[in-house]
Design a protein around this motif. Structure first.
Motif, mmCIF file in Angstrom:
data_model
loop_
_atom_site.group_PDB
_atom_site.id
_atom_site.type_symbol
_atom_site.label_atom_id
_atom_site.label_comp_id
_atom_site.label_asym_id
_atom_site.label_seq_id
_atom_site.Cartn_x
_atom_site.Cartn_y
_atom_site.Cartn_z
ATOM 1 N N GLY A 1 0.796 -1.216 0.000
ATOM 2 C CA GLY A 1 0.000 0.000 0.000
ATOM 3 C C GLY A 1 0.829 1.267 0.000
ATOM 4 O O GLY A 1 0.318 2.355 0.241
ATOM 5 N N GLY A 2 2.143 1.135 -0.294
ATOM 6 C CA GLY A 2 3.038 2.279 -0.273
ATOM 7 C C GLY A 2 2.830 3.197 -1.457
ATOM 8 O O GLY A 2 2.179 2.857 -2.456
ATOM 9 N N LEU A 3 3.439 4.374 -1.350
ATOM 10 C CA LEU A 3 3.234 5.423 -2.352
ATOM 11 C C LEU A 3 4.558 6.100 -2.670
ATOM 12 O O LEU A 3 5.274 6.543 -1.775
ATOM 13 N N LEU A 4 4.892 6.163 -3.959
ATOM 14 C CA LEU A 4 6.033 6.945 -4.422
ATOM 15 C C LEU A 4 5.528 8.286 -4.921
ATOM 16 O O LEU A 4 4.588 8.351 -5.722
ATOM 17 N N VAL A 5 6.164 9.364 -4.464
ATOM 18 C CA VAL A 5 5.842 10.718 -4.917
ATOM 19 C C VAL A 5 7.078 11.245 -5.626
ATOM 20 O O VAL A 5 8.121 11.442 -5.002
ATOM 21 N N GLN A 6 6.959 11.456 -6.935
ATOM 22 C CA GLN A 6 8.110 11.801 -7.760
ATOM 23 C C GLN A 6 7.968 13.203 -8.338
ATOM 24 O O GLN A 6 6.984 13.517 -9.013
ATOM 25 N N TRP A 7 8.978 14.052 -8.088
ATOM 26 C CA TRP A 7 9.035 15.362 -8.746
ATOM 27 C C TRP A 7 9.700 15.222 -10.099
ATOM 28 O O TRP A 7 10.650 14.466 -10.270
ATOM 29 N N MET A 8 9.187 15.943 -11.087
ATOM 30 C CA MET A 8 9.838 16.045 -12.398
ATOM 31 C C MET A 8 9.733 17.477 -12.876
ATOM 32 O O MET A 8 8.689 18.106 -12.737
ATOM 33 N N GLN A 9 10.800 17.950 -13.470
ATOM 34 C CA GLN A 9 10.763 19.279 -14.059
ATOM 35 C C GLN A 9 10.247 19.185 -15.493
ATOM 36 O O GLN A 9 10.394 18.159 -16.160
ATOM 37 N N THR A 10 9.627 20.253 -15.972
ATOM 38 C CA THR A 10 9.241 20.332 -17.379
ATOM 39 C C THR A 10 9.964 21.464 -18.090
ATOM 40 O O THR A 10 9.908 21.554 -19.313
ATOM 41 N N TYR A 11 10.638 22.343 -17.338
ATOM 42 C CA TYR A 11 11.428 23.397 -17.944
ATOM 43 C C TYR A 11 12.820 22.864 -18.263
ATOM 44 O O TYR A 11 13.278 21.886 -17.676
ATOM 45 N N GLU A 12 13.489 23.497 -19.216
ATOM 46 C CA GLU A 12 14.825 23.079 -19.648
ATOM 47 C C GLU A 12 14.845 21.596 -20.030
ATOM 48 O O GLU A 12 15.817 20.875 -19.794
ATOM 49 N N LEU A 13 13.726 21.157 -20.628
ATOM 50 C CA LEU A 13 13.557 19.757 -20.986
ATOM 51 C C LEU A 13 12.558 19.725 -22.136
ATOM 52 O O LEU A 13 11.618 20.524 -22.153
ATOM 53 N N ASP A 14 12.710 18.833 -23.082
ATOM 54 C CA ASP A 14 11.725 18.780 -24.159
ATOM 55 C C ASP A 14 10.747 17.629 -23.936
ATOM 56 O O ASP A 14 10.890 16.820 -23.013
ATOM 57 N N ASP A 15 9.722 17.555 -24.801
ATOM 58 C CA ASP A 15 8.668 16.547 -24.648
ATOM 59 C C ASP A 15 9.234 15.135 -24.702
ATOM 60 O O ASP A 15 8.787 14.250 -23.968
ATOM 61 N N ALA A 16 10.206 14.904 -25.584
ATOM 62 C CA ALA A 16 10.743 13.560 -25.748
ATOM 63 C C ALA A 16 11.437 13.080 -24.472
ATOM 64 O O ALA A 16 11.259 11.925 -24.050
ATOM 65 N N LEU A 17 12.227 13.932 -23.847
ATOM 66 C CA LEU A 17 12.941 13.531 -22.631
ATOM 67 C C LEU A 17 11.976 13.319 -21.473
ATOM 68 O O LEU A 17 12.123 12.384 -20.683
ATOM 69 N N LEU A 18 10.968 14.207 -21.354
ATOM 70 C CA LEU A 18 9.969 14.010 -20.300
ATOM 71 C C LEU A 18 9.214 12.707 -20.527
ATOM 72 O O LEU A 18 8.962 11.949 -19.580
ATOM 73 N N ALA A 19 8.852 12.435 -21.778
ATOM 74 C CA ALA A 19 8.139 11.201 -22.080
ATOM 75 C C ALA A 19 8.980 9.978 -21.729
ATOM 76 O O ALA A 19 8.457 8.964 -21.245
ATOM 77 N N SER A 20 10.284 10.049 -21.959
ATOM 78 C CA SER A 20 11.160 8.929 -21.634
ATOM 79 C C SER A 20 11.182 8.659 -20.129
ATOM 80 O O SER A 20 11.128 7.508 -19.684
ATOM 81 N N MET A 21 11.244 9.714 -19.309
ATOM 82 C CA MET A 21 11.232 9.536 -17.861
ATOM 83 C C MET A 21 9.876 9.043 -17.382
ATOM 84 O O MET A 21 9.778 8.204 -16.481
ATOM 85 N N LEU A 22 8.788 9.559 -17.980
ATOM 86 C CA LEU A 22 7.455 9.079 -17.627
ATOM 87 C C LEU A 22 7.288 7.613 -18.005
ATOM 88 O O LEU A 22 6.675 6.825 -17.264
ATOM 89 N N ALA A 23 7.821 7.231 -19.157
ATOM 90 C CA ALA A 23 7.729 5.836 -19.586
ATOM 91 C C ALA A 23 8.425 4.916 -18.597
ATOM 92 O O ALA A 23 7.952 3.797 -18.333
ATOM 93 N N ALA A 24 9.535 5.362 -18.032
ATOM 94 C CA ALA A 24 10.238 4.552 -17.032
ATOM 95 C C ALA A 24 9.365 4.346 -15.803
ATOM 96 O O ALA A 24 9.277 3.233 -15.267
ATOM 97 N N LEU A 25 8.716 5.403 -15.346
ATOM 98 C CA LEU A 25 7.848 5.291 -14.168
ATOM 99 C C LEU A 25 6.648 4.389 -14.461
ATOM 100 O O LEU A 25 6.264 3.546 -13.638
ATOM 101 N N LEU A 26 6.067 4.552 -15.652
ATOM 102 C CA LEU A 26 4.876 3.773 -16.011
ATOM 103 C C LEU A 26 5.204 2.302 -16.241
ATOM 104 O O LEU A 26 4.317 1.449 -16.146
ATOM 105 N N GLU A 27 6.442 1.998 -16.560
ATOM 106 C CA GLU A 27 6.822 0.596 -16.749
ATOM 107 C C GLU A 27 6.841 -0.160 -15.425
ATOM 108 O O GLU A 27 6.612 -1.369 -15.382
#
Length: 978
Positions: free
Chosen positions: A632-658
């Motif tokens: 029942g644990g919870l991970l709370v993850q901060w991610m920046q969206t500035y100084e980053l493009d859509d592709a890099l953010l999507a790659s980090m999100l894909a890692a979390l979603l995997e």
């Protein structure tokens, strides 16, 4: 032989670079971890050189032995990745959980790390003595000895300098860590084959005479001076890198360029010895002169370092912020590093061949090759450990460099002690260099805190540096500007807080939301872990809840936690509450060796473009964290969206979603995302969190004083995020293909941002409502001066425009704060009183401006009388309005009601109308709404294909057009109608 040894050096630096990445994944990126990885590398080299010096005398066929060593290194390189994976699996599933309760986890990791690379390091250390010994046996003596030694050292170092570039700029981006280490292994096998061919082509040289007893005290003295010289050289390298990080940026690219510049200087030193071979009579005297010159050049590097911030500022202001500009920036960075490092590094590169030559002439014979090499590498280990763990904490960066330079000068003077004329010349050289270093080598703290590599400004204007500390991994400073305080790491702001008399910063909103979300969603957050200290505000806010029984904070830099005390009472619970525990270590190391299971883990590291940080956003790290979460644990993850493009953010999100099937996204401060990743189903918000007065007092400052206000920041769940990832078609970010670390510095330089996900909250169009990811809700009437985020500003604007439509006039607040929108509202109302086809294009433009700001943030109930059944239009004039106006109003009515079938119909019909009568802005909105309605219905839209020029202006259309055929699925059933 030169060519073979150059390729061998290239492969060796590829290994060193890649091994640092690999072992960083196991051992962490803390200061002691980095230095111990280097110590393993250098220690193995020393053992190999020492073994070669003992084994080679009296042995024949050294070239064949060299070929065998290179072949073994190559085979080990080819097998390294599968061995690493096997060890990682075994240690994380069996060994570390068993060793953790006994406190043996760290020792086990270090033993394993040493065993993974030590055999190859020992073999690499043997290569120079074996190859040089074979060549010197072939009749090279006198001046030829210097030519051979200098030439081999040049070839190997030049290859190493290329290896630093090849590893980071060529191999890693394309084939990742496994491919890079395999390429290095293949290169070693090629070198082995080449050496074997040479050995067969040329006859075996005769064995040399056994070395004479020589002068043992002189030999020991030379070995000690060689070790001390190497130690001083590494003091320079570490200090140069640390100071240039503040000017060039703490990125993987910058580090490799600096490493290349340093090794290139060493290579040129070897070339200089080769070129001067005929003139080198007394090698000890030459070595002493080079030592003094090296120390003097190191002293002169300090004034150059002080100027480097201005040079980088000029680069940033002169270059275009695009990929071509970044390539030029890297070239300029390399030139800056060369100007500062190369002179002293060149003199340092002369010392190893000169010391070797001197020891051979003192009767050391062939074993001198390995003995000097071993002493040199052992000195390097001492220099690295002493610099990071003793000199920098005690003396600071500048003091450490001064001490290293004076140490080299003292070593040189010791070698020149018998020659008064040489001593006098050395003093004449050193005195002015020391004076220049002391007078002009002090770096302005405002320059060090300027982050010139981001801003282009070489000094902080209107600011005051309150304190600055050179920590083991970064320089931490506290800067005051007006009512606010910021804590900076190598000039990059990590957290900013204003006084309670001033509006909160965006950082405050993010840090407090990081605390609020787990407290609002987890019923019993007793055991909590926090990655990243920053200002300490998140830790302070979490401890406002009595439900937290223990809070373990993990910070890689001790100076960060010490300097954050400057925030005073705003963070005092983080320091005074007995439930607060601070670990100064790398997060991977802590979680890999900890037996604890946490109810909540909050990850708030630094920006992922900072070297080493991107590994905290990978599939492998998320798997490690999931294994440390309780049921029942919870991970709370901060991610920046500035100084980053859509592709890099999507790659980090894909890692979390995997790793986590259910993920929910919230928008925090401007440019910040917070991701919630539970081990089970997504929990609901618990109002009990707002029953703790101390916590509510914290959250009220940033408008999170009710559950409804917190939910306003919700973007959507995993299906929405998977659609974003699918749009970018990016693989999950992995430890073994570190794309973010490699590409994020380029995105930062270009000023790119990934704004789409955050913009969905308060978007002018009802994107999240129609996709069902965030139901519309009525919110309180916020004051403009208390909003604190762009999302709330958009909501305030929408409410003001809707009220203005119903009331027939813009409010004084709207006229004062956003006069352009007030003007559009007044123009729309005025044009509506006498609407005809001539005024229709302007009317549709003003309508698009107003509706595009009011539709998305407001629920249907709030839009009654504004865009649903508009009170501002005379019903008696309905038949007199142009048909295109009626289509526009019908489309906006359907959008306001969140009615996808009707919206798709009316938006489609409006797109078929005469484009000369409809403003391009409204036509663009119609296309977005048509595509949006189709996505909500799980259907495909061809609107974007009909007018690609119009669609190209909207990233929203690009994303929605690539949604899966079933839509996001957030709440599709609500819109499925016959």
């Amino acid at each position: 032989m030169f060519a073979l040894f150059a390729v061998s050096g290239l492969a060796a630096l590829v290994y060193q670079s890649i091994w640092t990445h690999y072992l960083g994944l196991q051992l962490g990126h803390a200061a002691y971890a980095q230095t111990l990885v280097l110590a393993i590398f250098m220690g193995g080299m020393a053992l190999g050189a020492h073994w070669a010096s003992r084994w080679s005398p009296g042995r024949r066929r050294l070239l064949l032995a060299y070929a065998a060593v290179e072949a073994l290194v190559g085979l080990a390189g080819l097998l390294f990745h599968p061995l690493f994976l096997g060890w990682s699996e075994l240690s994380q599933t069996i060994l570390l959980p068993a060793a953790g309760p006994l406190g043996l986890g760290p020792a086990l990791q270090w033993i394993a790390g040493a065993l993974l690379i030590l055999p190859q390091c020992v073999l690499l250390g043997a290569t120079f003595p074996l190859l040089a010994g074979d060549w010197l046996r072939r009749g090279h003596s006198g001046g030829e000895e210097a030519r051979v030694l200098g030439g081999l050292y040049f070839a190997n170092s030049f290859g190493a300098a290329l290896g630093a570039l090849v590893a980071t700029f060529l191999l890693l981006p394309r084939i990742g860590l496994p491919g890079a280490v395999a390429v290095a292994g293949a290169l070693n096998l090629l070198v082995a084959l080449g050496a074997l061919m040479l050995a067969r082509r040329h006859p075996e040289p005769t064995l040399p005479s056994p070395p004479s007893a020589g002068n043992a005290p002189v030999a020991r003295r030379l070995l000690a001076i060689a070790a001390a010289s190497s130690a001083c050289s590494f003091v320079y390298e570490i200090v140069w890198v640390r100071l240039l990080n503040q000017a060039l940026g703490t990125t993987l690219h910058s580090f490799e360029l600096m490493l290349c510049a340093f090794i290139l200087g060493l290579a040129l030193g070897g070339a200089a010895v080769r070129g001067l071979a005929a003139r080198i009579g007394d090698a000890r005297r030459w070595a002493g002169a080079m030592q003094v010159a090296m120390g003097a050049a190191a002293l002169l590097s300090l004034p150059l370092l002080a100027r480097s911030f201005d040079w980088v500022g000029w680069l940033m202001q002169s270059l275009a912020r695009n990929d071509a500009g970044y390539a030029l920036y890297l070239l300029g960075s390399a030139l800056v590093a060369i100007v500062i490092m190369l002179p002293a590094a060149l003199f340092a590169g002369t010392t190893l061949p000169l010391f070797t030559l001197a020891l051979r002439r003192e009767g050391g014979g062939e074993p001198a090759l390995g003995r000097i090499y071993a002493a040199n590498t052992l000195g390097a280990i001492v220099g690295v450990l002493a610099t990071v763990h003793l000199l920098i904490p005690l003396l600071g960066l500048r003091g450490a460099l001064l001490l290293g330079a004076l140490g080299d000068i003292a070593l040189g003077l010791a070698l020149l002690a018998q020659r008064r004329n040489a001593l006098f010349k050395a003093t004449l050289l050193v005195a002015p260099c020391l004076a220049l270093a002391v007078l002009f080598g002090r770096i302005d703290p405002l320059a060090q805190a300027s982050a010139v590599y981001r801003t282009g400004e070489a000094s902080l204007s209107g600011a005051r540096v309150l304190s600055m500390e050179d920590g083991k991994t970064a320089t931490i400073s506290v800067v005051q500007r007006g009512e606010g305080l910021s804590i900076l790491s190598n000039g990059k702001p990590d957290a900013s807080i204003t006084s309670l008399r001033s509006p909160p910063t965006g950082d405050e909103a993010t840090m407090l939301m990081l605390a609020a979300l787990p407290l609002a969603l987890h019923p019993a957050p007793r055991e909590v872990a926090m990655i990243g200290w920053g200002s300490g505000l998140s830790t302070h806010a979490l401890l406002a809840s009595q439900r937290v029984e223990r809070l373990t904070s993990i910070e890689i830099e001790a100076a960060m936690a010490r300097q954050a005390r400057a925030f005073g009472e705003r963070v005092q619970r983080a320091y005074l509450d007995p439930r607060s525990i601070l670990h100064i270590d790398d997060a991977r190391t802590v979680f890999a060796g900890s037996p604890l299971r946490y109810d909540v883990i909050i990850s708030e590291p630094s920006n992922p473009w900072v070297s080493g940080v991107a590994s905290l956003f990978t599939v492998e790290f998320y798997r490690l964290l999931r294994g440390r979460l309780a049921e029942g644990g919870l991970l709370v993850q901060w991610m920046q969206t500035y100084e980053l493009d859509d592709a890099l953010l999507a790659s980090m999100l894909a890692a979390l979603l995997e790793v986590f099937s259910e993920v929910e996204a919230y928008a925090a401060g401007d440019g910040d995302l917070i991701l919630l990743a539970p081990t089970g189903p997504l929990p609901a918000v618990l109002p009990a969190a707002w029953g703790e007065p101390a916590l509510v007092a914290q959250l009220s400052r940033v408008g999170l004083d009710t559950p409804r206000n917190l939910l306003f920041h919700r973007i959507g769940d995993a299906r929405l995020l998977r659609a974003f990832v699918a749009w970018q078609a990016q693989p999950a970010h992995s430890d073994f293909l570190p794309r973010v670390a490699l590409e994020a510095p380029r995105a930062r330089f270009a000023g790119r941002s990934s704004e789409l996900l955050q913009s969905l909250i308060g978007h002018g169009l009802p994107v999240l409502d129609l996709l069902g990811c965030r139901p519309p809700q009525a919110l309180p009437a916020w004051r403009w001066d208390g909003l604190g985020s762009a999302q709330r500003q958009r909501h305030w604007l929408a409410a003001e425009l809707a009220a203005g439509l119903r009331g027939g006039a813009a409010s004084p607040a709207l006229l004062r704060e956003l006069p352009a929108y007030a003007a559009s509202l007044e123009s729309l109302l005025a044009l509506s009183r006498r609407l005809d086809r001539a005024s229709l294009p302007l009317w549709t433009y003003e309508l698009a401006v107003v509706a595009g700001a009011a539709l998305g943030p407001l629920p249907p109930s709030t839009l009654q009388g504004a865009l649903i059944g508009p009170d501002w239009l005379d019903p008696d004039d309905a038949d007199l309005r142009p048909a295109e106006a009626a289509l526009a109003l019908s489309m906006l009515d359907a959008a306001a009601r969140r009615d996808p079938p009707a919206l798709r119909r009316w938006a489609g019909e409006l797109l078929e109308a005469d484009p000369n009568l409809i403003s391009p802005l409204l036509r663009s909105q119609a296309m977005e709404l048509e595509v949006l309605a189709a996505a909500a219905l799980g259907q495909r839209s061809d609107a974007a294909r009909r007018e690609p020029e119009l669609a190209a202006r909207s990233p929203l259309i690009g994303w929605l057009s690539r949604l899966p055929a079933e839509g996001t699925g957030c709440a599709r059933a609500a819109y499925t109608r016959p």
